[in-house]
Design a protein around this motif. Structure first.
Motif, PDB file in Angstrom:
ATOM      1  N   UNK A 105      21.247  31.250  49.195  1.00  0.00           N
ATOM      2  CA  UNK A 105      21.634  32.508  49.835  1.00  0.00           C
ATOM      3  C   UNK A 105      22.120  32.287  51.260  1.00  0.00           C
ATOM      4  N   UNK A 106      21.546  31.326  51.953  1.00  0.00           N
ATOM      5  CA  UNK A 106      22.022  31.029  53.321  1.00  0.00           C
ATOM      6  C   UNK A 106      23.470  30.557  53.308  1.00  0.00           C
ATOM      7  N   UNK A 107      23.798  29.716  52.330  1.00  0.00           N
ATOM      8  CA  UNK A 107      25.179  29.250  52.196  1.00  0.00           C
ATOM      9  C   UNK A 107      26.107  30.431  51.903  1.00  0.00           C
ATOM     10  N   UNK A 108      25.701  31.263  50.954  1.00  0.00           N
ATOM     11  CA  UNK A 108      26.534  32.397  50.568  1.00  0.00           C
ATOM     12  C   UNK A 108      26.650  33.432  51.682  1.00  0.00           C
ATOM     13  N   UNK A 109      25.593  33.587  52.467  1.00  0.00           N
ATOM     14  CA  UNK A 109      25.655  34.536  53.584  1.00  0.00           C
ATOM     15  C   UNK A 109      26.726  34.124  54.583  1.00  0.00           C
ATOM     16  N   UNK A 110      26.800  32.834  54.860  1.00  0.00           N
ATOM     17  CA  UNK A 110      27.823  32.349  55.790  1.00  0.00           C
ATOM     18  C   UNK A 110      29.225  32.587  55.233  1.00  0.00           C
ATOM     19  N   UNK A 111      29.416  32.309  53.941  1.00  0.00           N
ATOM     20  CA  UNK A 111      30.732  32.488  53.333  1.00  0.00           C
ATOM     21  C   UNK A 111      31.147  33.953  53.292  1.00  0.00           C
ATOM     22  N   UNK A 112      30.222  34.826  52.891  1.00  0.00           N
ATOM     23  CA  UNK A 112      30.574  36.245  52.785  1.00  0.00           C
ATOM     24  C   UNK A 112      30.770  36.870  54.158  1.00  0.00           C
TER      25      UNK A 112
END
Length: 198
Positions: free
Chosen positions: A52-59
């Protein structure tokens, strides 16, 4: 149509393994994916948090939504936009009183829709529209239309939606569509994303 509703237009379902492919996800976000839904029921809390941390940065970079499946604690920990609660999760009526992010509820019939509305859901994901192995009897377009008329909540359609069927689904007035295999298995996912989002 509100900006919040627009962000449900094309939801891509991602598991913890898919979350590590930042380059592919960035291309999909550029091609029209408006939200990522991290859904991996078998993953540990730590694995979900890391993904989720990775996806939070991308989104965040793309101006897209991040929904975390079933785990409002993980959603809070990474400052996700919301949580998407399924049948394995804590019931939404027990989450809404303390959770201030977007609350999505996964539904399959009219009873589920009524319960989601009563619990204060912000949107629902309704499935399966078309046949998907192991996911029960499909609603079909007629069933989807009937359920759409029974709720005022924004509805995202999920289940077997492809470039060949997306126009018919969108024509019923859904807020968006959610897909997993249609993008994960595509020879050119960016082209498919643009078709699904158009």
């Amino acid at each position: 149509m509100s900006a919040s509703r627009d962000l449900l237009r094309l939801v891509h379902v991602v598991d913890t393994r898919g979350a590590v492919d930042r380059a592919s996800l960035t291309r999909l976000l550029d091609a029209g994916v408006t939200a990522l839904w991290l859904r991996d029921p078998a993953a540990t809390g730590r694995a979900l948090f890391d993904a989720a941390r990775v996806l939070r940065a991308l989104t965040s970079d793309a101006g897209a939504l991040l929904l975390v499946g079933d785990r409002p604690d993980v959603a809070l920990a990474v400052d996700a936009d919301g949580v998407q609660l399924g049948h394995r999760a804590v019931p939404p009526e027990h989450v809404r009183p303390w959770y201030r992010g977007r609350l999505g509820v996964s539904c399959h019939d009219a009873s589920d829709l009524r319960a989601a509305a009563a619990a204060g859901a912000d949107h629902v994901i309704l499935s399966p529209v078309f046949a998907v192995p192991g996911k029960g009897a499909p609603l079909g377009l007629a069933g989807l239309m009937t359920l759409l008329t029974s709720t005022t909540l924004p509805v995202v359609a999920l289940g077997g939606i492809t470039p060949a069927t997306v126009v018919a689904v969108r024509g019923l007035g859904v807020a968006g569509v959610a897909v997993a295999r249609a993008l994960a298995d595509a020879a050119d996912p960016s082209v498919v994303a643009r078709t699904l989002s158009a």
